[in-house]
Design an enzyme around this catalytic site. Structure first.
Site, PDB file in Angstrom:
ATOM      1  N   HIS A 145      21.174  44.874  41.936  1.00 58.97           N
ATOM      2  CA  HIS A 145      22.745  44.898  42.134  1.00 58.97           C
ATOM      3  C   HIS A 145      22.534  45.112  43.738  1.00 58.97           C
ATOM      4  CE1 HIS A 145      26.684  46.928  42.217  1.00 58.97           C
ATOM      5  NE2 HIS A 145      26.877  46.370  41.124  1.00 58.97           N
TER       6      HIS A 145
ATOM      7  N   ASP B 119      16.835  51.895  38.797  1.00 62.86           N
ATOM      8  CA  ASP B 119      18.208  51.947  38.843  1.00 62.86           C
ATOM      9  C   ASP B 119      18.499  51.719  37.416  1.00 62.86           C
ATOM     10  OD1 ASP B 119      20.854  50.932  38.312  1.00 62.86           O
ATOM     11  OD2 ASP B 119      20.916  49.449  40.048  1.00 62.86           O
TER      12      ASP B 119
ATOM     13  N   GLN C 296      22.270  50.099  33.907  1.00 65.89           N
ATOM     14  CA  GLN C 296      22.564  49.033  32.561  1.00 65.89           C
ATOM     15  C   GLN C 296      21.745  49.479  31.589  1.00 65.89           C
ATOM     16  OE1 GLN C 296      25.134  47.151  32.496  1.00 65.89           O
ATOM     17  NE2 GLN C 296      25.685  46.753  34.483  1.00 65.89           N
TER      18      GLN C 296
ATOM     19  N   LYS D 121      29.573  53.795  32.658  1.00 72.40           N
ATOM     20  CA  LYS D 121      29.019  52.557  31.804  1.00 72.40           C
ATOM     21  C   LYS D 121      28.460  53.120  30.607  1.00 72.40           C
ATOM     22  CE  LYS D 121      27.601  50.087  36.093  1.00 72.40           C
ATOM     23  NZ  LYS D 121      28.677  48.801  36.135  1.00 72.40           N
TER      24      LYS D 121
ATOM     25  N   CYS E 132      28.175  41.397  41.875  1.00 66.87           N
ATOM     26  CA  CYS E 132      27.531  42.059  42.904  1.00 66.87           C
ATOM     27  C   CYS E 132      25.744  41.866  43.010  1.00 66.87           C
ATOM     28  CB  CYS E 132      27.733  43.612  42.884  1.00 66.87           C
ATOM     29  SG  CYS E 132      29.432  43.990  42.916  1.00 66.87           S
TER      30      CYS E 132
END
Ligand code: 7TS
Length: 420
Positions: free
Chosen positions: A137, A214, A217, A240, A378
């Site tokens: 991202h 990261d 997700q 999220k 993104c």
């Protein structure tokens, strides 16, 4: 605790049914859009919030609202305790060793910027290299580019194959004596790929290189155990994972965080200030300047409690079944190309339709009450790699159903009727 999907203990049929029944906890999902029952398939952008999360924040503002870490009065102490209890919950949620390793931030983006800025300041020098992957991202690319520009360092990229899987041999080749940090996503938002982060960490550590993961997700879909992964930093956003916007977490190993300089200056991050010299506060407060999003933090705590009740193993199984069902159905539609076909995938279905712009797909689906995201997500380098300007993306949560997938597929047929 496990982190890779293949090793998660199979949930019982009863658990799956129970989780599917939790849909009614989400008030927003009950509405009609354009006269049709809402089908919310934009969960990778942000998930919906269960009533308990909404209620926890309302209760906080109705009964506890006060600034934290500074008042001796009743409300301030209550708010401080409630907020710090959330830190303890986050620590348990990701299995961190120490509460001081849990930093409240605005979200994944701020967490990565914090590390790029603060870690970069002391560890990255001219000629050094930073390694990211081809499926990041923008928030895990741009902060590192800014750092590289400032420090005269170089950004290197781990390539992927045309299924959207990282080339691990290439990765090993790219690790060098100049690599200062590896920054890689756990789950790709544009492709759904679940990366082998434990292996990525082990290979970097074999050369003494730290790794930032990261997790934006990943946390809504699977158990994350930062000690099992052995990652040095792990970033995620509450919104999220069924919590509110405006709050997120940076996990960092204490030995790194202790040595890193503050990211922002202001209240709460100091022990004492004179015009001559400021003594910084201890962890985690050193990285938490200013009044934080207290109400949001309370909401995050409620979201963690909710996920705990739910059982993430069951969530993963349910979403996996939904993804398999949607994948099978969508491939029956002529001209559909799935972007991202990794063997290990989370609940993301990115696709294109021959001769039809993704934005047009999104617009027609919206008329049918189906919310998906279209665009570059993104992740423009991912689009460039696959040679498409954009994709349409359906992303699932445990509260979605096969009936909704059917409505989505029906709406895609409508797209062909209108534009095909
Ligand atoms: N990393 C990944 C993998 C993401 O998917 C996102 C947001 C971020 C970082 C940034 O998170 P934030 O909470 O700080 O904004 N991804 C998306 C998306 O896929 N659609 O909208 C936002």
């Amino acid at each position: 605790m496990t982190t890779e999907p293949a090793t998660v203990a199979a949930p019982s049929f009863h658990d799956i049914l129970r989780i599917a029944g939790c849909r009614h906890h989400f008030p927003l999902l009950r509405q009609l859009v354009n006269g049709k029952p809402l089908v919310y398939f934009d969960n990778a952008a942000t998930s919906q919030k269960p009533q308990v999360v909404i209620d926890a924040m309302v209760k906080y503002y109705e009964t506890e609202n006060s600034n934290i870490h500074r008042g001796v009065h009743y409300l301030s102490e209550r708010a401080t305790q409630a907020y710090e209890r959330v830190r303890a919950k986050v620590k348990a949620f990701v299995n961190a060793e120490d509460q001081r390793e849990i930093i409240f931030v605005r979200g994944t983006t701020e967490a990565i910027n914090l590390v790029a800025h603060s870690f970069g300041k002391i560890h990255v020098h001219p000629g050094d290299e930073i390694l990211v992957s081809a499926m990041e991202h923008h928030s895990n690319i741009v902060p590192w580019q800014i750092l590289c520009e400032e420090r005269d360092a170089t950004l290197k990229v781990i390539p992927m194959n045309d299924r959207g899987e990282l080339l691990m041999d290439e990765y090993e080749r790219l690790l060098s004596d100049r690599t200062r940090i590896v920054a890689v996503t756990h789950v790709s938002n544009a492709l759904g790929t679940i990366n082998p982060v434990k292996d990525i960490v082990a290979k970097a550590h074999a050369r003494g290189i730290p790794v930032l993961v990261d997790g934006a997700q990943a946390v809504p879909h699977m158990h994350v155990d930062v000690r099992d992964l052995d990652c040095d930093f792990y970033a995620f956003s509450a919104h999220k994972m069924f919590g509110p916007t405006g709050v997120g977490i940076l996990y960092g190993k204490r030995r790194w965080l202790e040595a890193m300089p503050p990211y922002q200056g202001g209240g709460d991050m100091i022990k004492s200030v004179t015009f001559e010299k400021t003594i910084y506060n201890d962890l985690p407060y050193k990285f938490e300047a200013g009044t934080p999003n207290i109400g949001g933090g309370i909401g995050l705590g409620a979201a963690i409690d909710y996920l705990h009740e739910l059982d993430l193993g069951g969530v993963q199984q349910l979403e996996h079944d939904l993804l398999a069902y949607a994948t099978e159905k969508i491939l029956t539609i002529p001209g559909v190309r799935i972007i991202g076909t990794a063997a290990q995938k989370a609940a993301v279905l990115s696709f294109t339709m021959e001769g039809i712009h993704p934005h047009d797909i999104g617009t027609i689906l919206d008329v049918e009450g189906v919310a998906i995201r279209t665009g570059h997500h993104c992740a423009q380098p991912v689009m460039q790699f696959f040679g498409v300007p954009a994709t349409a993306r359906a992303s699932f949560a445990f509260y979605n159903t096969k009936e909704e997938v059917d409505a989505f597929i029906k709406a895609l047929h409508k797209v062909i009727e209108v534009l095909g």
